[in-house]
Design a protein around this motif. Structure first.
Motif, PDB file in Angstrom:
ATOM      1  N   GLU A   1      -8.995  -9.795   6.184  1.00 24.06           N
ATOM      2  CA  GLU A   1      -8.167 -10.996   6.090  1.00 24.06           C
ATOM      3  C   GLU A   1      -7.036 -10.823   5.078  1.00 24.06           C
ATOM      4  O   GLU A   1      -5.914 -11.272   5.318  1.00 24.06           O
ATOM      5  CB  GLU A   1      -9.025 -12.212   5.722  1.00 24.06           C
ATOM      6  CG  GLU A   1      -9.867 -12.712   6.873  1.00 24.06           C
ATOM      7  CD  GLU A   1      -9.035 -13.165   8.052  1.00 24.06           C
ATOM      8  OE1 GLU A   1      -8.137 -14.022   7.884  1.00 24.06           O
ATOM      9  OE2 GLU A   1      -9.266 -12.664   9.163  1.00 24.06           O
ATOM     10  N   LEU A   2      -7.313 -10.183   3.952  1.00 24.40           N
ATOM     11  CA  LEU A   2      -6.262  -9.947   2.963  1.00 24.40           C
ATOM     12  C   LEU A   2      -5.218  -8.977   3.520  1.00 24.40           C
ATOM     13  O   LEU A   2      -4.018  -9.168   3.303  1.00 24.40           O
ATOM     14  CB  LEU A   2      -6.860  -9.427   1.650  1.00 24.40           C
ATOM     15  CG  LEU A   2      -7.638 -10.461   0.844  1.00 24.40           C
ATOM     16  CD1 LEU A   2      -8.388  -9.791  -0.303  1.00 24.40           C
ATOM     17  CD2 LEU A   2      -6.729 -11.562   0.322  1.00 24.40           C
ATOM     18  N   ALA A   3      -5.664  -7.954   4.245  1.00 20.36           N
ATOM     19  CA  ALA A   3      -4.720  -7.009   4.856  1.00 20.36           C
ATOM     20  C   ALA A   3      -3.880  -7.718   5.911  1.00 20.36           C
ATOM     21  O   ALA A   3      -2.682  -7.458   6.037  1.00 20.36           O
ATOM     22  CB  ALA A   3      -5.473  -5.835   5.473  1.00 20.36           C
ATOM     23  N   ARG A   4      -4.489  -8.622   6.663  1.00 19.52           N
ATOM     24  CA  ARG A   4      -3.745  -9.367   7.680  1.00 19.52           C
ATOM     25  C   ARG A   4      -2.722 -10.284   7.015  1.00 19.52           C
ATOM     26  O   ARG A   4      -1.584 -10.388   7.442  1.00 19.52           O
ATOM     27  CB  ARG A   4      -4.705 -10.203   8.542  1.00 19.52           C
ATOM     28  CG  ARG A   4      -4.004 -10.961   9.663  1.00 19.52           C
ATOM     29  CD  ARG A   4      -4.969 -11.859  10.429  1.00 19.52           C
ATOM     30  NE  ARG A   4      -5.549 -12.903   9.617  1.00 19.52           N
ATOM     31  CZ  ARG A   4      -4.909 -14.036   9.261  1.00 19.52           C
ATOM     32  NH1 ARG A   4      -3.676 -14.241   9.645  1.00 19.52           N
ATOM     33  NH2 ARG A   4      -5.504 -14.944   8.527  1.00 19.52           N
ATOM     34  N   GLU A   5      -3.128 -10.918   5.946  1.00 15.08           N
ATOM     35  CA  GLU A   5      -2.259 -11.886   5.270  1.00 15.08           C
ATOM     36  C   GLU A   5      -1.116 -11.219   4.507  1.00 15.08           C
ATOM     37  O   GLU A   5       0.017 -11.689   4.537  1.00 15.08           O
ATOM     38  CB  GLU A   5      -3.104 -12.731   4.310  1.00 15.08           C
ATOM     39  CG  GLU A   5      -2.343 -13.811   3.597  1.00 15.08           C
ATOM     40  CD  GLU A   5      -1.973 -14.998   4.471  1.00 15.08           C
ATOM     41  OE1 GLU A   5      -1.014 -15.699   4.103  1.00 15.08           O
ATOM     42  OE2 GLU A   5      -2.614 -15.224   5.511  1.00 15.08           O
ATOM     43  N   PHE A   6      -1.417 -10.109   3.817  1.00 17.32           N
ATOM     44  CA  PHE A   6      -0.429  -9.505   2.918  1.00 17.32           C
ATOM     45  C   PHE A   6       0.103  -8.159   3.391  1.00 17.32           C
ATOM     46  O   PHE A   6       0.936  -7.565   2.723  1.00 17.32           O
ATOM     47  CB  PHE A   6      -1.023  -9.346   1.518  1.00 17.32           C
ATOM     48  CG  PHE A   6      -1.476 -10.649   0.922  1.00 17.32           C
ATOM     49  CD1 PHE A   6      -0.568 -11.655   0.642  1.00 17.32           C
ATOM     50  CD2 PHE A   6      -2.811 -10.881   0.675  1.00 17.32           C
ATOM     51  CE1 PHE A   6      -0.980 -12.867   0.108  1.00 17.32           C
ATOM     52  CE2 PHE A   6      -3.234 -12.085   0.133  1.00 17.32           C
ATOM     53  CZ  PHE A   6      -2.317 -13.072  -0.144  1.00 17.32           C
ATOM     54  N   GLY A   7      -0.385  -7.669   4.510  1.00 16.80           N
ATOM     55  CA  GLY A   7       0.074  -6.388   5.034  1.00 16.80           C
ATOM     56  C   GLY A   7      -0.941  -5.289   4.775  1.00 16.80           C
ATOM     57  O   GLY A   7      -1.603  -5.266   3.736  1.00 16.80           O
ATOM     58  N   ALA A   8      -1.062  -4.379   5.730  1.00 21.81           N
ATOM     59  CA  ALA A   8      -2.049  -3.307   5.651  1.00 21.81           C
ATOM     60  C   ALA A   8      -1.758  -2.329   4.515  1.00 21.81           C
ATOM     61  O   ALA A   8      -2.655  -1.617   4.075  1.00 21.81           O
ATOM     62  CB  ALA A   8      -2.128  -2.567   6.978  1.00 21.81           C
ATOM     63  N   GLY A   9      -0.535  -2.312   4.012  1.00 22.99           N
ATOM     64  CA  GLY A   9      -0.215  -1.447   2.876  1.00 22.99           C
ATOM     65  C   GLY A   9      -1.045  -1.767   1.650  1.00 22.99           C
ATOM     66  O   GLY A   9      -1.278  -0.901   0.798  1.00 22.99           O
ATOM     67  N   LEU A  10      -1.530  -2.984   1.575  1.00 18.03           N
ATOM     68  CA  LEU A  10      -2.384  -3.404   0.467  1.00 18.03           C
ATOM     69  C   LEU A  10      -3.644  -2.558   0.390  1.00 18.03           C
ATOM     70  O   LEU A  10      -4.173  -2.321  -0.696  1.00 18.03           O
ATOM     71  CB  LEU A  10      -2.742  -4.883   0.633  1.00 18.03           C
ATOM     72  CG  LEU A  10      -3.547  -5.567  -0.454  1.00 18.03           C
ATOM     73  CD1 LEU A  10      -2.735  -5.611  -1.750  1.00 18.03           C
ATOM     74  CD2 LEU A  10      -3.909  -6.976  -0.023  1.00 18.03           C
ATOM     75  N   LEU A  11      -4.115  -2.064   1.528  1.00 22.70           N
ATOM     76  CA  LEU A  11      -5.334  -1.256   1.566  1.00 22.70           C
ATOM     77  C   LEU A  11      -5.189   0.041   0.771  1.00 22.70           C
ATOM     78  O   LEU A  11      -6.183   0.601   0.321  1.00 22.70           O
ATOM     79  CB  LEU A  11      -5.706  -0.934   3.015  1.00 22.70           C
ATOM     80  CG  LEU A  11      -6.022  -2.134   3.909  1.00 22.70           C
ATOM     81  CD1 LEU A  11      -6.162  -1.692   5.355  1.00 22.70           C
ATOM     82  CD2 LEU A  11      -7.257  -2.861   3.430  1.00 22.70           C
ATOM     83  N   ASN A  12      -3.954   0.518   0.594  1.00 24.19           N
ATOM     84  CA  ASN A  12      -3.707   1.756  -0.137  1.00 24.19           C
ATOM     85  C   ASN A  12      -3.477   1.544  -1.627  1.00 24.19           C
ATOM     86  O   ASN A  12      -3.354   2.514  -2.368  1.00 24.19           O
ATOM     87  CB  ASN A  12      -2.498   2.479   0.465  1.00 24.19           C
ATOM     88  CG  ASN A  12      -2.733   2.874   1.900  1.00 24.19           C
ATOM     89  OD1 ASN A  12      -3.840   3.247   2.275  1.00 24.19           O
ATOM     90  ND2 ASN A  12      -1.702   2.777   2.714  1.00 24.19           N
ATOM     91  N   ASP A  13      -3.424   0.305  -2.055  1.00 24.58           N
ATOM     92  CA  ASP A  13      -3.214   0.000  -3.465  1.00 24.58           C
ATOM     93  C   ASP A  13      -4.472   0.352  -4.247  1.00 24.58           C
ATOM     94  O   ASP A  13      -5.562  -0.114  -3.910  1.00 24.58           O
ATOM     95  CB  ASP A  13      -2.889  -1.492  -3.620  1.00 24.58           C
ATOM     96  CG  ASP A  13      -2.480  -1.866  -5.030  1.00 24.58           C
ATOM     97  OD1 ASP A  13      -3.029  -1.289  -5.996  1.00 24.58           O
ATOM     98  OD2 ASP A  13      -1.619  -2.743  -5.167  1.00 24.58           O
ATOM     99  N   PRO A  14      -4.359   1.156  -5.297  1.00 22.02           N
ATOM    100  CA  PRO A  14      -5.542   1.536  -6.061  1.00 22.02           C
ATOM    101  C   PRO A  14      -6.239   0.348  -6.748  1.00 22.02           C
ATOM    102  O   PRO A  14      -7.412   0.435  -7.087  1.00 22.02           O
ATOM    103  CB  PRO A  14      -5.024   2.541  -7.097  1.00 22.02           C
ATOM    104  CG  PRO A  14      -3.550   2.414  -7.094  1.00 22.02           C
ATOM    105  CD  PRO A  14      -3.138   1.788  -5.797  1.00 22.02           C
ATOM    106  N   GLU A  15      -5.535  -0.751  -6.907  1.00 18.14           N
ATOM    107  CA  GLU A  15      -6.124  -1.938  -7.531  1.00 18.14           C
ATOM    108  C   GLU A  15      -6.807  -2.853  -6.507  1.00 18.14           C
ATOM    109  O   GLU A  15      -7.460  -3.825  -6.881  1.00 18.14           O
ATOM    110  CB  GLU A  15      -5.034  -2.730  -8.269  1.00 18.14           C
ATOM    111  CG  GLU A  15      -4.392  -1.972  -9.411  1.00 18.14           C
ATOM    112  CD  GLU A  15      -5.373  -1.651 -10.528  1.00 18.14           C
ATOM    113  OE1 GLU A  15      -6.217  -2.520 -10.848  1.00 18.14           O
ATOM    114  OE2 GLU A  15      -5.297  -0.533 -11.058  1.00 18.14           O
TER     115      GLU A  15
ATOM    116  N   PRO B   1     -11.866 -13.089  13.320  1.00 18.83           N
ATOM    117  CA  PRO B   1     -10.751 -13.516  12.488  1.00 18.83           C
ATOM    118  C   PRO B   1      -9.613 -14.066  13.327  1.00 18.83           C
ATOM    119  O   PRO B   1      -9.447 -13.703  14.475  1.00 18.83           O
ATOM    120  CB  PRO B   1     -10.313 -12.256  11.747  1.00 18.83           C
ATOM    121  CG  PRO B   1     -11.295 -11.207  12.079  1.00 18.83           C
ATOM    122  CD  PRO B   1     -12.131 -11.682  13.218  1.00 18.83           C
ATOM    123  N   ALA B   2      -8.812 -14.923  12.686  1.00 21.30           N
ATOM    124  CA  ALA B   2      -7.646 -15.512  13.363  1.00 21.30           C
ATOM    125  C   ALA B   2      -6.605 -14.472  13.656  1.00 21.30           C
ATOM    126  O   ALA B   2      -6.479 -13.482  13.047  1.00 21.30           O
ATOM    127  CB  ALA B   2      -7.054 -16.606  12.486  1.00 21.30           C
TER     128      ALA B   2
END
Length: 126
Positions: free
Chosen positions: A75-89, A125-126
């Motif tokens: 859901e967070l990747a859908r909301e903020f973009g899949a690039g978030l998955l690569n963020d070390p934080e 998920p939506a």
């Protein structure tokens, strides 16, 4: 009596809890449109989420919590973009969001119910 859909309450709670993350991950110039990875649609994220949840070991007593974590990640990747998955934080953000949701008295029950619904394959998920 009105029933409460735990997945909708959880999604609303995630959006509330992660508002600060949006400020950090979306550049001010692109604030109106969160980034999405090319070729990665919400349907792709949903299929990957379902596969990961199905792959959880049936004898794992922590399955519901892990299923919710997979759901939150999708859901967070859908909301903020899949690039978030690569963020070390991102793993730390997931930990904080999930802990916060579980600590809240109202949301904690919904999180637990969502875990069981996800494992039963009754949430999409939506």
């Amino acid at each position: 009596m009105t029933t409460i859909d735990p997945s909708r309450r959880l999604a609303a709670a995630v959006r509330t809890q992660s508002a600060a993350a949006r400020e950090r991950t979306v550049a001010p110039a692109a604030a109106g449109s969160p980034p999405r990875a090319a070729g990665r649609s919400p349907c792709t994220v949903s299929a990957a989420m379902a596969q990961r949840i199905a792959a959880l070991a049936p004898q794992d007593p922590d399955r519901p919590r892990k299923a919710v974590r997979i759901y939150l990640e999708a859901e967070l990747a859908r909301e903020f973009g899949a690039g978030l998955l690569n963020d070390p934080e991102f793993p730390a953000l997931l930990d904080a969001v999930q802990q916060r949701l579980q600590e809240d008295a109202q949301t904690g029950g919904a999180v637990e119910a969502l875990g069981h619904l996800l494992l039963a394959g009754k949430v999409t998920p939506a």
